[in-house]
Enzyme design. Structure first.
Site, short mmCIF file in Angstrom:
data_model
loop_
_atom_site.label_atom_id
_atom_site.label_comp_id
_atom_site.label_asym_id
_atom_site.label_seq_id
_atom_site.Cartn_x
_atom_site.Cartn_y
_atom_site.Cartn_z
N HIS A 147 6.06 -21.75 -4.72
CA HIS A 147 5.74 -20.81 -5.72
C HIS A 147 4.74 -20.21 -5.83
O HIS A 147 4.29 -19.79 -6.60
CB HIS A 147 6.14 -21.47 -7.17
CG HIS A 147 7.10 -22.86 -6.65
ND1 HIS A 147 7.75 -23.44 -8.40
CD2 HIS A 147 8.02 -23.09 -6.16
CE1 HIS A 147 8.84 -23.71 -7.99
NE2 HIS A 147 8.84 -23.18 -6.97
N GLU A 239 17.33 -16.02 -12.17
CA GLU A 239 17.40 -15.32 -13.17
C GLU A 239 16.90 -13.53 -12.98
O GLU A 239 16.47 -13.29 -11.94
CB GLU A 239 16.02 -15.41 -14.20
CG GLU A 239 16.55 -16.54 -15.10
CD GLU A 239 15.36 -16.81 -16.53
OE1 GLU A 239 16.08 -17.50 -17.34
OE2 GLU A 239 14.50 -15.66 -16.16
N TYR A 249 8.70 -14.90 -21.07
CA TYR A 249 10.09 -14.82 -20.00
C TYR A 249 10.23 -16.47 -20.31
O TYR A 249 11.65 -16.98 -19.35
CB TYR A 249 10.19 -14.14 -19.26
CG TYR A 249 9.78 -12.83 -19.27
CD1 TYR A 249 11.20 -12.55 -19.41
CD2 TYR A 249 8.85 -11.77 -19.44
CE1 TYR A 249 11.34 -11.34 -19.53
CE2 TYR A 249 9.12 -11.07 -19.95
CZ TYR A 249 9.91 -10.05 -19.48
OH TYR A 249 10.23 -8.84 -19.96
#
Length: 365
Positions: A147, A239, A249
């Site tokens: 990530h 998303e 978010y």
């Protein structure tokens, strides 16, 4: 990894060739293979003269001219572990004058690695970088090798946006005291713009533009100057987000997916003070590169978003209000699409990790 040796020049593996025709609602699309033989390619940047550069995750940056690739020396040292390595490349809008490019990469941090941004000048012959400067580094890094984000885009005002993943450290994402799970905005010299939303806030990283992101791997500025981002959810909940300064978010408090174990994520799908996605996928498609199309060669696609799917091997066309996936452009060339960009001539280029190749799409004659 492609080795920096004479064999690169002799193999001629990169000669362009037709890769067939894909069908679309705008008519048949001619697909041309621009280079293959790549080892985990991550991003492509197209130069004003039609040559292009490609990153390979293990740390190789390649210059491609006339269908032949050669390595570019002077690339910063990368932490090539897990999902990390040499990641995005973006060509500066004033490249014809400055020869500058932007690179994101996983930068070694002792036992960890963090998303970093470097600026460098590409030599006239395309074989080396000079003036390499790291102008941003996400802190803290992570030790899991996952990530990282990580895209870099140049805004209309010349500032730079960098997407930073959460490095698997979910508890840190809702804290603005670190860069994990954020979009950051900096000036081209690495300084912080005075109009960033958190400048002057004690205990907050001033580079932060938005937060609450999981692993944003696609980003693009549209013709109106708006920033769009695609990001990986967990099991479901991928998303597309339209980014507002200072907005939250939601990760890992809200999501339209679940953890891979099937366990519920956070508090549900919504919470006051947290943004809703402009579009989400369930099941996940594993979205990577994102591009907002100008309409140059396909006028009917003006303003449409194009997102590559790593999981299902297609290019999603996104349009409408609210946004919907209205088309899947798919064929043998679209195996694990990592990056997708528009060239100066309006052609659409994309990277297939599955094929180790870069392709160019144009309307079929």
């Amino acid at each position: 990894m492609m080795k920096a040796c004479a064999a690169i020049f002799l193999s001629l593996w990169a000669v362009t060739s037709s890769a067939g025709v894909l069908q679309s609602t705008a008519g048949p699309i001619q697909v041309t293979k621009m280079i293959d033989g790549l080892d985990t390619p991550w991003a492509v940047g197209i130069l004003p003269n039609g040559d292009f550069v490609v990153t390979e995750r293990d740390g190789e940056l390649l210059y491609v001219k006339g269908g032949i690739a050669r390595p570019i020396s002077g690339v910063p040292k990368v932490a090539a572990l897990g999902q990390g390595g040499l990641l995005d490349v973006t060509i500066a809008r004033d490249f014809s004058r400055t020869r500058e490019i932007f690179l994101t990469f996983a930068r070694p941090q002792r036992s960890k690695a963090g998303t970093a941004l470097a600026i460098a000048r590409l030599s006239e012959n395309g074989d080396h970088l000079t003036g390499v400067q790291v102008i941003f580094e996400a802190l803290p890094g992570g030790s899991r090798g996952n990530h990282f984000g990580s895209r870099v885009v140049e805004a209309l005002d010349g500032t730079l946006f960098v997407t930073v993943g959460d490095h698997g450290n979910k508890p840190a994402v809702q804290s603005k005291s670190n860069h994990l799970g954020t979009l950051v905005r900096i000036n081209r010299d690495g300084t912080v713009p005075v109009d960033n939303p958190y400048v002057g806030n004690a205990g907050v990283r001033p580079e932060i533009w938005s937060y609450g992101h999981r692993n944003p791997q696609g980003a693009h500025i549209d013709q109106e100057g708006r920033l769009w981002v695609s990001e990986h959810g967990a099991k479901g909940g991928d998303e597309i987000n339209l980014i507002r300064p200072g907005a939250n978010y939601g990760w890992p408090v809200i999501s339209y997916g679940t953890f891979y174990s099937g366990e519920k994520i956070g508090e549900g799908t919504s919470k006051p003070g947290m943004e809703q996605p402009a579009h989400y996928w369930d099941p996940s498609i594993a979205p990577s590169g994102l591009m907002v199309y100008s309409g140059e060669l396909w006028p009917q696609w003006n303003g449409n978003l194009f997102v590559g799917s790593l999981k299902f091997g297609y290019i999603a066309r996104i349009s409408g209000a609210p946004l919907q996936e209205v088309e899947q452009i798919k064929g043998p060339a679209t195996e694990r699409v990592r990056d997708i960009v528009e060239a100066p001539d309006g052609s659409i280029w994309f990277i297939s990790v599955g094929n180790g190749a870069v392709y160019r799409m144009t309307p079929s004659p």
